[in-house]
Design a protein around this motif. Structure first.
Motif: not given
Lengths: 300, 300
Positions: A109-113, A150-152, A196-197
């Motif tokens: 999750l951190d890597i995605i952000d 969430e982040l599309n 939104d996946l």
């Protein structure tokens, strides 16, 4: 015409050198890694027409299968940084798809952000149909889907074998695994939970379009409709009629040029065969444009 | 135009009554048997256009799964006699495909000689992808293939689930099992060992035509060529584009009208949907004639 190959694989060199430390026989055990076009970018470029640009993802080789959570996370960050540099340094690469450590979801999750959302070179993440031989739709992996929704940020979905099986083969089982994951994603209602996946499925969506009327008559209307929400590539090593069928089911907006290069035809991949198969399709040229690059530009 | 549906299922009544004695819950356990069009021929006829004739085979319900070798052989003989009578008594049925007791290969060979080869109503045998949950290509079943090759009697190949698996579903796993059996038949060199073997594969040859270029680039030229030796039906519940792809791979001579009636669409099956899908195919009318009846006439 510019052609953006959305599903092309590389093996980042520093990452690979680190991976080899876990297993001296990494190369011997995984014969598909024995292709220098994965690492030798100059050679790769020499085998590719200049109007083809690639979106690169790491070849199937995941740290979580070899090491602990902390090291896996470190290696995924390393690989992602390397992929970003490769895009910056080579005009044949127009974007990269990142890696996540599936044995450490908090790091994923951190890597995605931190790496995926914040770097313009990074446009999505690659997920495999299983992680640590557990289905990717397992509860423990769902925070990743939730965050990407969430982040599309789109998902590139790639098959792996179910290692508990004895009948695996790369011709058909590979495609079955991909199909069953699509089935599970639909059955679990992911498209309702995560509206939104965006999921780009390798190998033209595997068995789905050929058996679309089984889906229609056996599953629910919502499920049938959910199968149409997947995006798919064109990585069938040719086969114009199969690509026409793919467009027929998924719709022209959901089919993106993607080849699986450098795999399929030694050593550079099936890029030319796939371009030829698309060129022979009985669809208007503006729809070929959509497959070759416009759909990709719209998905970002 | 006469249309010969080569893959239509029935449940012979006397046979069924005998089978029920082994298991009171036969019907409850196998929901697909709960369709009176399988047994009620008058009702069946009322749901079918008069230009459609059916080649009948027993629905998936095999004595060897319930009883010993001797009784299985007796029941298969009973069922075959009943199928012959059904063809004689109903002009909508033009031929039947026989059953073999796979727990008694010597009886199976006798039945081929005595019931299949000698009755004009009997034009082939139905084999399932597994018998007693062992792959149909297993050594112990090969005398059946050898005999059928020798007598030039075609095989109707029908899927069953691998009961050791936990991910079975009728949408995709069913088709995967059928595909893997085709793969095994090719891999084991059956078409070289038994050069006159004719195998009619249900569901348009499952995954083969969509993934034909994987076969071509991963397997040998002989193996690729062997996949083209299968005959296939049109039982995809519609899907014109998929049927065009099927013809593209297997060749027009190897595609036979077949519907899986009365299954697929409740209660009569998908006969009309499949006819409509064939009618929309962009092939000349003489080729539709080949699919509808000429190829069948040539295969006997």
């Amino acid at each position: 015409m510019t052609k953006i190959d959305v599903f092309a694989h590389v093996l980042p060199t520093d990452f690979y050198n680190r991976m080899q430390k876990f297993d001296d026989n990494l190369l011997a055990k995984n014969s598909y890694l024995q292709n220098d076009v994965l690492t030798d970018i100059a050679k790769r470029k020499s085998g590719l027409d200049s109007d083809v640009k690639q979106v690169i993802s790491n070849v199937n080789s995941n740290p979580e299968d070899y090491t602990d959570a902390k090291t896996s996370a470190e290696l995924c960050r390393l690989a992602n940084d390397e992929l970003i540099s490769m895009v910056q340094d080579n005009d044949m690469f127009i974007a990269a798809v990142g890696m996540l450590p599936m044995n450490s979801i908090s790091d994923a999750l951190d890597i995605i952000d931190e790496q995926i959302a914040k770097n313009k070179e990074m446009i999505g993440v690659q997920l495999f149909t299983r992680a640590l031989n557990k289905p990717i739709i397992s509860e423990e992996y769902q925070p990743v889907f939730s965050k990407l929704n969430e982040l599309n940020i789109p998902i590139w979905l790639h098959p792996v074998f179910d290692e508990t099986r004895t009948d695996n083969n790369i011709v058909f089982s590979w495609e079955y695994e991909l199909t069953q994951t699509m089935y599970d994603i639909v059955k679990k209602g992911f498209f309702e939970k995560y509206p939104d996946l965006k999921i780009i499925v390798h190998h033209a969506g595997a068995m789905v379009s050929f058996f679309s009327q089984r889906i229609k008559h056996i599953m629910s209307p919502t499920e049938y409709n959910d199968f149409k929400k997947f995006y798919v590539d064109t990585a069938l090593l040719g086969n114009t009629k199969a690509l026409e069928l793919t467009v027929d089911f998924f719709g022209i907006e959901h089919v993106l040029f993607g080849t699986d290069a450098p795999f399929g035809i030694i050593p550079y991949g099936a890029t030319n065969e796939i371009i030829s198969a698309i060129d022979y399709m009985t669809i208007p040229n503006y729809q070929k444009d959509m497959i070759y690059h416009k759909n990709f530009e719209n998905i970002q």
